[in-house]
Scaffold this motif. Structure first.
Motif, PDB file in Angstrom:
ATOM      1  N   ASP A  60       0.817  -1.220   0.000  1.00  0.00           N
ATOM      2  CA  ASP A  60       0.000   0.000   0.000  1.00  0.00           C
ATOM      3  C   ASP A  60       0.847   1.265   0.000  1.00  0.00           C
ATOM      4  N   LEU A  61       2.088   1.144   0.450  1.00  0.00           N
ATOM      5  CA  LEU A  61       2.986   2.298   0.507  1.00  0.00           C
ATOM      6  C   LEU A  61       3.724   2.539  -0.810  1.00  0.00           C
ATOM      7  N   ILE A  62       3.489   1.646  -1.807  1.00  0.00           N
ATOM      8  CA  ILE A  62       4.219   1.737  -3.080  1.00  0.00           C
ATOM      9  C   ILE A  62       3.196   1.847  -4.210  1.00  0.00           C
ATOM     10  N   PRO A  63       2.543   2.976  -4.362  1.00  0.00           N
ATOM     11  CA  PRO A  63       1.456   3.098  -5.344  1.00  0.00           C
ATOM     12  C   PRO A  63       1.908   3.013  -6.799  1.00  0.00           C
ATOM     13  N   ASN A  64       3.211   3.252  -7.060  1.00  0.00           N
ATOM     14  CA  ASN A  64       3.713   3.249  -8.436  1.00  0.00           C
ATOM     15  C   ASN A  64       4.548   2.011  -8.751  1.00  0.00           C
ATOM     16  N   LEU A  65       4.307   0.938  -8.012  1.00  0.00           N
ATOM     17  CA  LEU A  65       5.061  -0.298  -8.192  1.00  0.00           C
ATOM     18  C   LEU A  65       4.825  -0.879  -9.584  1.00  0.00           C
ATOM     19  N   LYS A  66       5.936  -1.267 -10.264  1.00  0.00           N
ATOM     20  CA  LYS A  66       5.862  -1.814 -11.618  1.00  0.00           C
ATOM     21  C   LYS A  66       6.365  -3.258 -11.716  1.00  0.00           C
ATOM     22  N   TRP A  67       7.158  -3.692 -10.726  1.00  0.00           N
ATOM     23  CA  TRP A  67       7.802  -5.007 -10.865  1.00  0.00           C
ATOM     24  C   TRP A  67       8.233  -5.493  -9.481  1.00  0.00           C
ATOM     25  N   ILE A  68       8.039  -6.803  -9.240  1.00  0.00           N
ATOM     26  CA  ILE A  68       8.505  -7.447  -8.018  1.00  0.00           C
ATOM     27  C   ILE A  68       9.422  -8.603  -8.395  1.00  0.00           C
ATOM     28  N   SER A  69      10.561  -8.702  -7.730  1.00  0.00           N
ATOM     29  CA  SER A  69      11.435  -9.859  -7.938  1.00  0.00           C
ATOM     30  C   SER A  69      11.727 -10.529  -6.607  1.00  0.00           C
ATOM     31  N   SER A  70      11.608 -11.852  -6.592  1.00  0.00           N
ATOM     32  CA  SER A  70      12.146 -12.620  -5.482  1.00  0.00           C
ATOM     33  C   SER A  70      13.669 -12.517  -5.532  1.00  0.00           C
ATOM     34  N   LEU A  71      14.303 -12.548  -4.378  1.00  0.00           N
ATOM     35  CA  LEU A  71      15.772 -12.536  -4.338  1.00  0.00           C
ATOM     36  C   LEU A  71      16.340 -13.953  -4.310  1.00  0.00           C
ATOM     37  N   SER A 283      26.321 -12.432  -8.299  1.00  0.00           N
ATOM     38  CA  SER A 283      25.839 -12.996  -9.560  1.00  0.00           C
ATOM     39  C   SER A 283      24.375 -12.644  -9.804  1.00  0.00           C
ATOM     40  N   ALA A 284      23.555 -12.628  -8.743  1.00  0.00           N
ATOM     41  CA  ALA A 284      22.133 -12.342  -8.908  1.00  0.00           C
ATOM     42  C   ALA A 284      21.879 -10.889  -9.313  1.00  0.00           C
ATOM     43  N   ILE A 285      22.718  -9.977  -8.838  1.00  0.00           N
ATOM     44  CA  ILE A 285      22.522  -8.560  -9.148  1.00  0.00           C
ATOM     45  C   ILE A 285      22.621  -8.306 -10.650  1.00  0.00           C
ATOM     46  N   ALA A 286      23.480  -9.043 -11.339  1.00  0.00           N
ATOM     47  CA  ALA A 286      23.590  -8.877 -12.790  1.00  0.00           C
ATOM     48  C   ALA A 286      22.255  -9.168 -13.471  1.00  0.00           C
ATOM     49  N   LEU A 287      21.559 -10.202 -13.011  1.00  0.00           N
ATOM     50  CA  LEU A 287      20.247 -10.526 -13.564  1.00  0.00           C
ATOM     51  C   LEU A 287      19.231  -9.447 -13.215  1.00  0.00           C
ATOM     52  N   LEU A 288      19.254  -8.972 -11.979  1.00  0.00           N
ATOM     53  CA  LEU A 288      18.308  -7.930 -11.564  1.00  0.00           C
ATOM     54  C   LEU A 288      18.498  -6.657 -12.391  1.00  0.00           C
ATOM     55  N   LEU A 289      19.746  -6.301 -12.643  1.00  0.00           N
ATOM     56  CA  LEU A 289      20.013  -5.090 -13.428  1.00  0.00           C
ATOM     57  C   LEU A 289      19.624  -5.277 -14.889  1.00  0.00           C
ATOM     58  N   ASP A 290      19.794  -6.481 -15.408  1.00  0.00           N
ATOM     59  CA  ASP A 290      19.345  -6.772 -16.773  1.00  0.00           C
ATOM     60  C   ASP A 290      17.844  -6.573 -16.869  1.00  0.00           C
ATOM     61  N   ASN A 291      17.115  -7.106 -15.885  1.00  0.00           N
ATOM     62  CA  ASN A 291      15.663  -6.931 -15.900  1.00  0.00           C
ATOM     63  C   ASN A 291      15.260  -5.487 -15.652  1.00  0.00           C
ATOM     64  N   LEU A 292      16.042  -4.767 -14.853  1.00  0.00           N
ATOM     65  CA  LEU A 292      15.750  -3.351 -14.611  1.00  0.00           C
ATOM     66  C   LEU A 292      15.884  -2.559 -15.917  1.00  0.00           C
ATOM     67  N   GLU A 297      12.988  -0.091 -20.625  1.00  0.00           N
ATOM     68  CA  GLU A 297      12.808  -0.074 -22.082  1.00  0.00           C
ATOM     69  C   GLU A 297      11.492  -0.724 -22.497  1.00  0.00           C
ATOM     70  N   ASP A 298      10.641  -1.035 -21.506  1.00  0.00           N
ATOM     71  CA  ASP A 298       9.338  -1.650 -21.776  1.00  0.00           C
ATOM     72  C   ASP A 298       9.461  -2.961 -22.548  1.00  0.00           C
ATOM     73  N   ARG A 299      10.504  -3.729 -22.225  1.00  0.00           N
ATOM     74  CA  ARG A 299      10.687  -5.054 -22.817  1.00  0.00           C
ATOM     75  C   ARG A 299      10.255  -6.131 -21.838  1.00  0.00           C
ATOM     76  N   GLU A 300      10.060  -7.336 -22.344  1.00  0.00           N
ATOM     77  CA  GLU A 300       9.637  -8.459 -21.507  1.00  0.00           C
ATOM     78  C   GLU A 300      10.716  -8.796 -20.482  1.00  0.00           C
ATOM     79  N   LEU A 301      10.304  -9.017 -19.241  1.00  0.00           N
ATOM     80  CA  LEU A 301      11.241  -9.364 -18.176  1.00  0.00           C
ATOM     81  C   LEU A 301      11.633 -10.832 -18.259  1.00  0.00           C
ATOM     82  N   LEU A 302      12.849 -11.124 -17.828  1.00  0.00           N
ATOM     83  CA  LEU A 302      13.328 -12.495 -17.808  1.00  0.00           C
ATOM     84  C   LEU A 302      12.803 -13.235 -16.580  1.00  0.00           C
ATOM     85  N   HIS A 303      12.512 -14.511 -16.752  1.00  0.00           N
ATOM     86  CA  HIS A 303      12.150 -15.413 -15.661  1.00  0.00           C
ATOM     87  C   HIS A 303      10.896 -14.938 -14.902  1.00  0.00           C
TER      88      HIS A 303
END
Length: 311
Positions: A60-71, A283-292, A297-303
């Motif tokens: 509720d505190l994040i009204p402009n949320l666009k994406w959630i990733s599990s870590l 190693s995981a941060i590289a994937l998170l930044l790729d998805n970011l 760029e409004d492209r499809e997210l990985l995984h």
């Protein structure tokens, strides 16, 4: 989506968020990074990175949320959270290091069982010279996703006869694969059963009395998926009745495992504290930044998680 830097909220009730903050902050894609709990204004946050259950009301505190990733590789902590909107894409970590580490852990447990290493250690204490024999083992891998598929292929390379099980039939060279319509036949081969299934409503409590009775007498269980796959009382009964010869457990319904839990003291159970495979931020941060970058760029997210399947 505009090309401005993206604000992020990190929520982890288990891991130290510092390495994630330090790694992500080096990217010019990233704006402010908030760590929950916080009193900061989160209206500009567009991305939520989370491990384990969210506190009630965070969304509720994040009204402009666009994406959630599990870590991590698992997303069951998000699938069952009613506060998460259905329209927000959810992704998970698919990291080759996670697969490597999981495979190494299972191989360790499998070899320890095959070579009776715990008995050898006891014999050393009593100075007993007992040349315990060993035999080839048929290994059944439940779940043939990124982790299970990697494991199954490596086990074939080590000379094990491997059987695979997944919801839908897969084809992997060197592995006899089954789908859910042939579960009983799959289980009949599994002298060692390794559980790497995702958690869905259909797989909760799947490691139960009925399943254990379908395994060969004296089978060994390795559970490295999730604790809520396992009916603990059914496991204890199967061990006491000698339907199963032992179990290596890395995950549990309640973590940390309470001192009162009878699994701690069972002589046929080996326990590790959810350490089979741990996400490494580097190693995981590289994937998170790729998805970011993809998000900007409004492209499809990985995984991305399929909400209908639950994984």
């Amino acid at each position: 989506m505009d090309k401005q830097k993206v604000d992020i909220l990190i929520s982890s009730s288990v891991w130290d968020p510092k390495p994630w903050v330090e790694g992500l902050s080096k990217s010019d894609l990233v704006g402010n990074i908030h760590v929950w709990p916080t009193q900061a204004d989160l209206t500009n946050v567009k991305v939520l990175f989370v491990w384990k259950p969210l506190d009630k009301g965070v969304i509720d505190l994040i009204p402009n949320l666009k994406w959630i990733s599990s870590l991590g590789a698992g997303v069951d902590h998000l699938m069952t959270d009613p506060q998460i909107p259905e329209h927000i894409p959810i992704t998970r970590i698919v990291d080759p290091f996670l697969a490597r580490d999981m495979t190494n852990y299972v191989i360790m447990g499998l070899m320890m069982h095959q070579r009776s290493m715990l008995r050898h250690l006891d014999n050393q204490k009593s100075k007993t010279w007992d040349r315990i024999t060993y035999k080839p083992l048929k290994v059944g891998v439940m779940g043939l996703g990124a982790l299970g598929g990697h494991l199954a292929e490596k086990l074939v390379g080590l000379g094990f006869e491997v059987f695979g099980y997944s919801r839908r039939l897969k084809r992997i060279e060197g592995i006899k694969c089954f789908d859910e319509s042939d579960q009983k036949e799959f289980l009949s081969h599994a002298e060692v059963l390794v559980n790497l299934l995702p958690v869905t409503p259909q797989t909760v409590n799947i490691l139960n009395k009925q399943l254990f009775s379908s395994l060969p007498k004296g089978a060994y269980l390795i559970n490295v998926a999730r604790g809520n796959h396992l009916v603990e009382s059914d496991l204890i009964n199967a061990l006491d009745d000698e339907q199963l010869s032992g179990a290596l457990l890395d995950v549990f319904w309640e973590e940390p495992l309470p001192p009162s839990n009878p699994l701690w003291e069972h002589t046929k159970v080996t326990i590790t504290p959810h350490v089979a495979s741990v996400t490494t931020p580097n190693s995981a941060i590289a994937l998170l930044l790729d998805n970011l970058k993809r998000l900007r760029e409004d492209r499809e997210l990985l995984h991305t998680v399929d909400l209908n399947k639950g994984y």
